[in-house]
Write a protein that holds these residues in place. Sequence first.
Motif, PDB file in Angstrom:
ATOM      1  N   ALA A  99       9.381 -59.611   0.217  1.00  0.00           N
ATOM      2  CA  ALA A  99       7.956 -59.655  -0.099  1.00  0.00           C
ATOM      3  C   ALA A  99       7.539 -58.395  -0.855  1.00  0.00           C
ATOM      4  O   ALA A  99       8.278 -57.412  -0.930  1.00  0.00           O
ATOM      5  N   GLY A 100       6.333 -58.417  -1.383  1.00  0.00           N
ATOM      6  CA  GLY A 100       5.783 -57.247  -2.060  1.00  0.00           C
ATOM      7  C   GLY A 100       4.943 -56.375  -1.168  1.00  0.00           C
ATOM      8  O   GLY A 100       4.319 -55.412  -1.633  1.00  0.00           O
ATOM      9  N   VAL A 101       4.936 -56.673   0.141  1.00  0.00           N
ATOM     10  CA  VAL A 101       4.084 -55.942   1.073  1.00  0.00           C
ATOM     11  C   VAL A 101       4.680 -56.063   2.473  1.00  0.00           C
ATOM     12  O   VAL A 101       5.410 -57.016   2.763  1.00  0.00           O
ATOM     13  N   ARG A 102       4.384 -55.088   3.311  1.00  0.00           N
ATOM     14  CA  ARG A 102       4.743 -55.162   4.735  1.00  0.00           C
ATOM     15  C   ARG A 102       3.519 -55.641   5.491  1.00  0.00           C
ATOM     16  O   ARG A 102       2.469 -54.981   5.482  1.00  0.00           O
ATOM     17  N   LYS A 103       3.638 -56.790   6.174  1.00  0.00           N
ATOM     18  CA  LYS A 103       2.449 -57.360   6.805  1.00  0.00           C
ATOM     19  C   LYS A 103       2.858 -58.474   7.761  1.00  0.00           C
ATOM     20  O   LYS A 103       3.887 -59.132   7.569  1.00  0.00           O
ATOM     21  N   VAL A 104       2.037 -58.688   8.801  1.00  0.00           N
ATOM     22  CA  VAL A 104       2.130 -59.903   9.599  1.00  0.00           C
ATOM     23  C   VAL A 104       0.822 -60.669   9.441  1.00  0.00           C
ATOM     24  O   VAL A 104      -0.259 -60.077   9.431  1.00  0.00           O
ATOM     25  N   MET A 105       0.946 -61.986   9.321  1.00  0.00           N
ATOM     26  CA  MET A 105      -0.218 -62.863   9.237  1.00  0.00           C
ATOM     27  C   MET A 105       0.049 -64.065  10.136  1.00  0.00           C
ATOM     28  O   MET A 105       0.996 -64.822   9.899  1.00  0.00           O
ATOM     29  N   TYR A 106      -0.748 -64.188  11.181  1.00  0.00           N
ATOM     30  CA  TYR A 106      -0.582 -65.253  12.158  1.00  0.00           C
ATOM     31  C   TYR A 106      -1.858 -66.088  12.235  1.00  0.00           C
ATOM     32  O   TYR A 106      -2.968 -65.572  12.044  1.00  0.00           O
ATOM     33  N   THR A 107      -1.710 -67.379  12.545  1.00  0.00           N
ATOM     34  CA  THR A 107      -2.863 -68.207  12.881  1.00  0.00           C
ATOM     35  C   THR A 107      -2.555 -69.001  14.133  1.00  0.00           C
ATOM     36  O   THR A 107      -1.417 -69.433  14.358  1.00  0.00           O
ATOM     37  N   ASP A 112      -2.466 -58.299  10.322  1.00  0.00           N
ATOM     38  CA  ASP A 112      -2.153 -56.996  10.906  1.00  0.00           C
ATOM     39  C   ASP A 112      -3.123 -56.679  12.040  1.00  0.00           C
ATOM     40  O   ASP A 112      -3.157 -57.391  13.025  1.00  0.00           O
ATOM     41  N   ASP A 113      -3.947 -55.659  11.896  1.00  0.00           N
ATOM     42  CA  ASP A 113      -4.843 -55.254  12.984  1.00  0.00           C
ATOM     43  C   ASP A 113      -6.170 -56.008  12.994  1.00  0.00           C
ATOM     44  O   ASP A 113      -6.972 -55.828  13.916  1.00  0.00           O
ATOM     45  N   ASP A 114      -6.422 -56.817  11.969  1.00  0.00           N
ATOM     46  CA  ASP A 114      -7.692 -57.533  11.868  1.00  0.00           C
ATOM     47  C   ASP A 114      -7.567 -58.923  12.470  1.00  0.00           C
ATOM     48  O   ASP A 114      -6.711 -59.714  12.071  1.00  0.00           O
ATOM     49  N   LEU A 115      -8.417 -59.215  13.433  1.00  0.00           N
ATOM     50  CA  LEU A 115      -8.412 -60.503  14.107  1.00  0.00           C
ATOM     51  C   LEU A 115      -9.767 -61.170  13.929  1.00  0.00           C
ATOM     52  O   LEU A 115     -10.813 -60.542  14.130  1.00  0.00           O
ATOM     53  N   GLN A 116      -9.750 -62.437  13.532  1.00  0.00           N
ATOM     54  CA  GLN A 116     -10.972 -63.228  13.433  1.00  0.00           C
ATOM     55  C   GLN A 116     -10.886 -64.412  14.378  1.00  0.00           C
ATOM     56  O   GLN A 116      -9.893 -65.135  14.382  1.00  0.00           O
ATOM     57  N   LEU A 117     -11.919 -64.597  15.155  1.00  0.00           N
ATOM     58  CA  LEU A 117     -12.027 -65.717  16.085  1.00  0.00           C
ATOM     59  C   LEU A 117     -13.139 -66.642  15.602  1.00  0.00           C
ATOM     60  O   LEU A 117     -14.277 -66.207  15.396  1.00  0.00           O
ATOM     61  N   ALA A 118     -12.823 -67.899  15.397  1.00  0.00           N
ATOM     62  CA  ALA A 118     -13.817 -68.915  15.031  1.00  0.00           C
ATOM     63  C   ALA A 118     -13.869 -69.951  16.143  1.00  0.00           C
ATOM     64  O   ALA A 118     -12.846 -70.568  16.461  1.00  0.00           O
ATOM     65  N   VAL A 119     -15.058 -70.132  16.726  1.00  0.00           N
ATOM     66  CA  VAL A 119     -15.237 -71.080  17.823  1.00  0.00           C
ATOM     67  C   VAL A 119     -16.156 -72.204  17.358  1.00  0.00           C
ATOM     68  O   VAL A 119     -17.224 -71.952  16.797  1.00  0.00           O
ATOM     69  N   MET A 120     -15.741 -73.436  17.582  1.00  0.00           N
ATOM     70  CA  MET A 120     -16.463 -74.612  17.112  1.00  0.00           C
ATOM     71  C   MET A 120     -17.738 -74.837  17.909  1.00  0.00           C
ATOM     72  O   MET A 120     -17.751 -74.733  19.132  1.00  0.00           O
ATOM     73  N   ARG A 121     -18.801 -75.148  17.189  1.00  0.00           N
ATOM     74  CA  ARG A 121     -20.075 -75.524  17.809  1.00  0.00           C
ATOM     75  C   ARG A 121     -20.555 -76.813  17.161  1.00  0.00           C
ATOM     76  O   ARG A 121     -20.741 -76.880  15.951  1.00  0.00           O
ATOM     77  N   ARG A 122     -20.760 -77.869  17.943  1.00  0.00           N
ATOM     78  CA  ARG A 122     -21.157 -79.159  17.390  1.00  0.00           C
ATOM     79  C   ARG A 122     -22.681 -79.239  17.181  1.00  0.00           C
ATOM     80  O   ARG A 122     -23.448 -78.691  17.965  1.00  0.00           O
ATOM     81  N   SER A 143     -11.210 -55.379  14.955  1.00  0.00           N
ATOM     82  CA  SER A 143     -10.166 -54.525  14.411  1.00  0.00           C
ATOM     83  C   SER A 143      -9.478 -53.860  15.600  1.00  0.00           C
ATOM     84  O   SER A 143     -10.103 -53.067  16.321  1.00  0.00           O
ATOM     85  N   ILE A 144      -8.213 -54.209  15.808  1.00  0.00           N
ATOM     86  CA  ILE A 144      -7.496 -53.780  17.007  1.00  0.00           C
ATOM     87  C   ILE A 144      -6.276 -52.988  16.577  1.00  0.00           C
ATOM     88  O   ILE A 144      -5.284 -53.544  16.094  1.00  0.00           O
ATOM     89  N   SER A 145      -6.350 -51.694  16.729  1.00  0.00           N
ATOM     90  CA  SER A 145      -5.288 -50.814  16.242  1.00  0.00           C
ATOM     91  C   SER A 145      -3.973 -51.114  16.941  1.00  0.00           C
ATOM     92  O   SER A 145      -3.842 -50.954  18.153  1.00  0.00           O
ATOM     93  N   SER A 146      -2.993 -51.580  16.152  1.00  0.00           N
ATOM     94  CA  SER A 146      -1.692 -51.938  16.708  1.00  0.00           C
ATOM     95  C   SER A 146      -0.536 -51.248  15.992  1.00  0.00           C
ATOM     96  O   SER A 146       0.614 -51.444  16.358  1.00  0.00           O
TER      97      SER A 146
END
Length: 386
Positions: free
Chosen positions: A254-262, A274-284, A303-306
Amino acid sequence: MSATQLSSRRLSGALIGYGFISGNGHVPAYLERKRTTDDVEIVAVADICAARRELARKALPQARIYPDYASLLQAEAGRLDFVDISTPPCDHAKVAHAAFDHGLHVLCEKPLTTTLEDAAALLEHARRARRVLFPCHNYKHAPVAKKVREIIDSGRIGKVRALTLNTFRNTHAKGVTEWHTHWRREHRYSGGGIAMDHGSHSFYLTFDWMGAYPTAVTAKMSNLEPGRWDTEDNFSAALTFPNGVAYAQLTWTAGVRKVMYTVQGDQGAITIDDDDLQLAVMRRTDGPDVAQGAVTWEVEKYSISSHWMDASHVSWFNSMFDQFLVAIRDGDFVGKDAREAYLCIQIITQAYRSAADSCREKPLSAEAWHVPSVPMEREQGLRLGR
């Protein structure tokens, strides 16, 4: 000596292998632990490289230094409680077997072994010897990964149905220059390429986040420099679970060092960069479908320093070591982490077979070494180590 007696005093350990991960990750963490809780001390080190032995002597001036694991185990008989194996994977099994023969607990870097047969034999030896076998599955101890676990446990995203785990690296992890910088690209030392080196991290995270074990794998891989190396540098796999699917992509090009999870649940989702986490919760709402506004999302950002850029992951070590101590205290000789290490090797083995067989799906068995069957629900009484 009983597990209870061991847990009530300072443990004496020995490092087998003083390469990058020992020197930059394990030793600083042990020294910090000695300054704080003072429940462990590294009293001996073995390494086949003279230059690395000198560096170990400087880092641990009170430790006794040996040229190989066999001489260390013989000389230190009766003075150790555990060994920390940080050699290349080709030596993990034989060192661990020797440690069990000397009555010692074993903390071992990943991958646990390079073959499924070796992994099964090692777990069986730990059971017979009544000594703990514990793999260094440290990604579960990254602060951002702990936050994912917390959110899943809260139920806010509902039942997890799908995962993606992308690990990007611009090169293979380098060994120390005093010994062999590129050992991870040579099969005789590593047992494989990025799947063997990094696959375990992705796979045990899928077990934890899916709350289950996979039943099948299909994989594809490539080596972009076949004339130079004999191991793969790109790997992708799809894991079938009883309750969903997980996709893992690993690359050293790759061209970068990174983790990306979903993490996709039926009521929301988590995205990690990486250290940035986004939480999306469904609302009907009252609309007839999503396109007409039936669903909206409440979004939270953290932002969770890891310290993902620190390849030593030293800041995660003592959280993992705490669990090693609990396993010793409880006499959990072949615990959940050890069994999952076996399953990781099974996945890697079957993934290699899939890639060699035109990416055909290969079966997996969570029962192969007494791994609890899926799903891993708390009410079934399985210890999830959370």
